[in-house]
Design an enzyme around this catalytic site. Structure first.
Site, short mmCIF file in Angstrom:
data_model
loop_
_atom_site.label_atom_id
_atom_site.label_comp_id
_atom_site.label_asym_id
_atom_site.label_seq_id
_atom_site.Cartn_x
_atom_site.Cartn_y
_atom_site.Cartn_z
N LEU A 95 0.83 -1.20 0.00
CA LEU A 95 0.00 0.00 0.00
C LEU A 95 0.86 1.25 0.00
O LEU A 95 1.77 1.38 0.82
CB LEU A 95 -0.91 0.03 1.23
CG LEU A 95 -2.03 -1.01 1.30
CD1 LEU A 95 -2.86 -0.80 2.57
CD2 LEU A 95 -2.92 -0.95 0.08
N ASP A 203 -11.28 -5.26 12.98
CA ASP A 203 -10.26 -4.67 13.84
C ASP A 203 -9.94 -3.26 13.36
O ASP A 203 -8.78 -2.86 13.23
CB ASP A 203 -8.99 -5.54 13.84
CG ASP A 203 -8.03 -5.20 14.97
OD1 ASP A 203 -8.39 -4.41 15.85
OD2 ASP A 203 -6.89 -5.73 14.97
#
Length: 304
Positions: A95, A203
């Protein structure tokens, strides 16, 4: 030198591939892998805990990526390392956290995830064990009852994890059991048959997301009630009122709306209990405070 198992999984040539440490994690070693214009993110870890964690993250990332490939990276492979017996790996897209520059925001992407029915034929669960922190979460058997799934696969399970980590705690056990018996049926039982399972990140706190780029990572997915996602977001904050306003414009609060805050608080409870199992400290008092507050309303209601 990149392990041959990773090279084989990605179809890369060792001579044209570089690997360097990148970032950090409390549960694994992390690296950037570069081969020509291709970039990958690699995690490695030892023992069976890492194997379970990476398999769960692999399934989680791809379940989310199937709905919105711009929200989470695609996972490419996981398995055992050749050169280091007992060690395991996970490889995902790398990313680059850059501004979304006019694209969908993180709130809009999360809303898309939470309005797309899960491929589970109306059942709650997940095809893999996932980890929230280092806690392995059982997601089977599948069930059509969200109340049953949350009570057994989350609250009852995390109570056992607390006792395994911190020893016998009769006071905590009594409160969790009363919460399962009275609060869960009162708040969640009425949702059975009325809500559709969706993929949740599981999460999603500020440390696992980049609001500016509209990206998230390190998921612990399951097919759940969409509002389950909001428990850990509330616990740690970092998203802000405008984020939630934008999100709820696309994902209305579940009916009955007047119980929305209590439902999110109940989902937050799980994460206090999980953090108590992992770290101890003040998380027990946070969990106890939540349970006492919810029991004050819903235990008496259940006994009417």
């Amino acid at each position: 030198m990149l392990d041959q198992a990773v090279l084989d999984a990605l179809g890369l040539n060792a001579t044209s591939t570089t690997v360097s440490p990148h970032g950090g994690s409390g549960f694994s070693s992390t690296y950037k892998v570069t081969s020509g214009e291709k970039k990958y993110f690699l995690k490695t870890g030892r023992d069976d805990d890492a194997r379970v964690m990476f398999a769960g993250e692999y399934a989680s990332l791809n379940a989310i990526n199937d709905v919105d490939p711009t929200l989470c990276p695609r996972a490419h492979a996981h398995g055992s390392l050749e050169a280091t017996p007992g060690s395991h790996f996970l490889v995902t897209d790398f990313l680059d956290f850059q501004s979304s520059s006019g694209g969908p925001s993180l709130a809009q992407k999360l809303a898309k995830l939470h309005t797309t029915p899960a491929p589970s034929e109306g059942k709650f669960g997940f095809p893999a064990t996932t980890c929230c922190g280092s806690t392995p979460q059982p997601n089977e058997p599948y069930t059509t009852s969200w109340a049953q799934f949350f009570a057994q696969n989350r609250l009852a399970f995390i109570l056992k994890q607390n006792e395994a980590a911190n020893g016998s705690d009769p006071g905590l056990r009594t409160l969790v059991e009363r919460t399962i018996e009275h609060v869960v049926p009162s708040l969640l039982g009425k949702l059975d048959g009325k809500i559709t399972p969706v993929v949740v990140h599981g999460d999603l706190w500020s440390g696992n997301a980049s609001v500016g780029s509209g990206q998230a990572f390190d998921p612990s997915a399951c097919y759940a009630h969409s509002e389950y996602e909001l428990g850990i977001m509330k616990m740690f904050g970092g998203f802000g009122g405008q984020f939630m306003k934008e999100y709820h414009a696309l994902v209305p609060k579940t009916e009955p709306v007047e119980e929305y805050e209590d439902r999110v608080t109940l989902y937050e409870l799980y994460h206090h209990l999980n953090h108590n199992a992992l770290f101890g400290g003040s998380y027990r008092s946070g969990a106890v405070s939540i349970m006492k507050r919810l029991l004050a309303t819903y235990e008496s209601e259940a006994n009417l």
